[in-house]
Write a protein that holds these residues in place. Structure first.
Motif, short mmCIF file in Angstrom:
data_model
loop_
_atom_site.label_atom_id
_atom_site.label_comp_id
_atom_site.label_asym_id
_atom_site.label_seq_id
_atom_site.Cartn_x
_atom_site.Cartn_y
_atom_site.Cartn_z
N ASP A 139 0.88 -1.16 0.00
CA ASP A 139 0.00 0.00 0.00
C ASP A 139 0.92 1.22 0.00
O ASP A 139 1.47 1.56 1.03
N VAL A 140 1.12 1.83 -1.14
CA VAL A 140 2.12 2.88 -1.26
C VAL A 140 1.50 4.13 -1.87
O VAL A 140 0.78 4.06 -2.84
N SER A 141 1.77 5.25 -1.27
CA SER A 141 1.40 6.52 -1.85
C SER A 141 2.65 7.12 -2.47
O SER A 141 3.70 7.15 -1.86
N GLY B 143 3.14 5.18 3.53
CA GLY B 143 2.69 3.85 3.13
C GLY B 143 2.64 2.87 4.28
O GLY B 143 3.17 3.11 5.35
N VAL B 144 1.95 1.76 4.01
CA VAL B 144 1.84 0.65 4.96
C VAL B 144 1.92 -0.63 4.15
O VAL B 144 1.31 -0.74 3.09
N TRP B 145 2.69 -1.59 4.65
CA TRP B 145 2.71 -2.92 4.05
C TRP B 145 2.09 -3.90 5.03
O TRP B 145 2.49 -3.98 6.18
N PHE C 194 5.55 0.25 8.08
CA PHE C 194 4.98 1.49 7.57
C PHE C 194 6.07 2.53 7.40
O PHE C 194 7.18 2.37 7.91
N TRP C 195 5.76 3.58 6.66
CA TRP C 195 6.73 4.65 6.47
C TRP C 195 5.99 5.96 6.28
O TRP C 195 4.82 5.99 5.93
N LYS D 185 -7.03 -3.77 10.17
CA LYS D 185 -6.46 -2.66 9.42
C LYS D 185 -5.55 -1.85 10.34
O LYS D 185 -5.88 -1.62 11.50
N PHE D 186 -4.42 -1.39 9.80
CA PHE D 186 -3.47 -0.59 10.57
C PHE D 186 -3.63 0.89 10.23
O PHE D 186 -3.88 1.26 9.09
N ARG D 187 -3.43 1.73 11.25
CA ARG D 187 -3.50 3.19 11.09
C ARG D 187 -2.41 3.83 11.95
O ARG D 187 -2.10 3.32 13.03
N PHE D 188 -1.84 4.92 11.47
CA PHE D 188 -0.87 5.65 12.29
C PHE D 188 -1.04 7.15 12.09
O PHE D 188 -1.63 7.60 11.11
N GLU D 189 -0.50 7.90 13.06
CA GLU D 189 -0.59 9.36 13.02
C GLU D 189 0.78 9.95 13.35
O GLU D 189 1.50 9.42 14.19
N THR D 190 1.08 11.05 12.68
CA THR D 190 2.29 11.81 12.99
C THR D 190 1.87 13.16 13.55
O THR D 190 0.68 13.43 13.71
#
Length: 138
Positions: free
Chosen positions: A15-17, A23-25, A44-45, A106-111
């Motif tokens: 899953d790449v933007s 992104g998240v793999w 993720f990155w 499903k994975f989610r992250f925040e910066t």
């Protein structure tokens, strides 16, 4: 000794933007055994100039979305994110897997500047009989 049942994915996805290095793999599907520990691998990155604030796994049931493993605060007892966020690790550990854990995750992250949800989800399949347990006779 803690025994882990490794989760193997039949289909892998990325899953790449292309904008901003987000992104998240995660695998499309993963497999576990009832009564054992299960893993859903994840990396993720995000842009280097941002700071990671939160990682979490969501469980999608037919009627609702539940946060099962936030990186901070209370999680459901059997769900833990393992690995270091600063090293872009987000693997989900599910202890003592049950048949009810066979769901979509499903994975989610925040910066400090934005948030990102994986476009791909992982379907976890659970086998009903752990190693050494015999299937009931008819």
């Amino acid at each position: 000794m803690v025994r882990f049942t490794l989760i193997f994915a039949l289909w892998w996805s990325t899953d790449v933007s292309l904008s901003g290095n987000w992104g998240v793999w995660v695998p499309n599907s993963a497999y576990g055994i009832k009564g054992q520990n299960s893993l859903i691998n994840c990396t993720f990155w995000y842009p280097k100039e941002q700071t990671l604030k939160l990682r979490k796994w969501l469980l999608s049931t037919k009627n609702e979305v539940i946060v099962v493993a936030p990186s901070e605060g209370n999680s459901l007892d059997r769900y833990i994110i393992i690995g270091e966020g600063e090293k872009r690790q987000c693997t989900l550990l599910i202890s003592n897997t049950t048949l009810e854990d066979e769901e979509i995750y499903k994975f989610r992250f925040e910066t400090d500047k934005d948030k990102w949800s994986a476009k791909d989800k992982t379907k976890l399949y659970i086998s009903g009989f752990p190693t050494g347990e015999k299937e009931p006779a008819d």
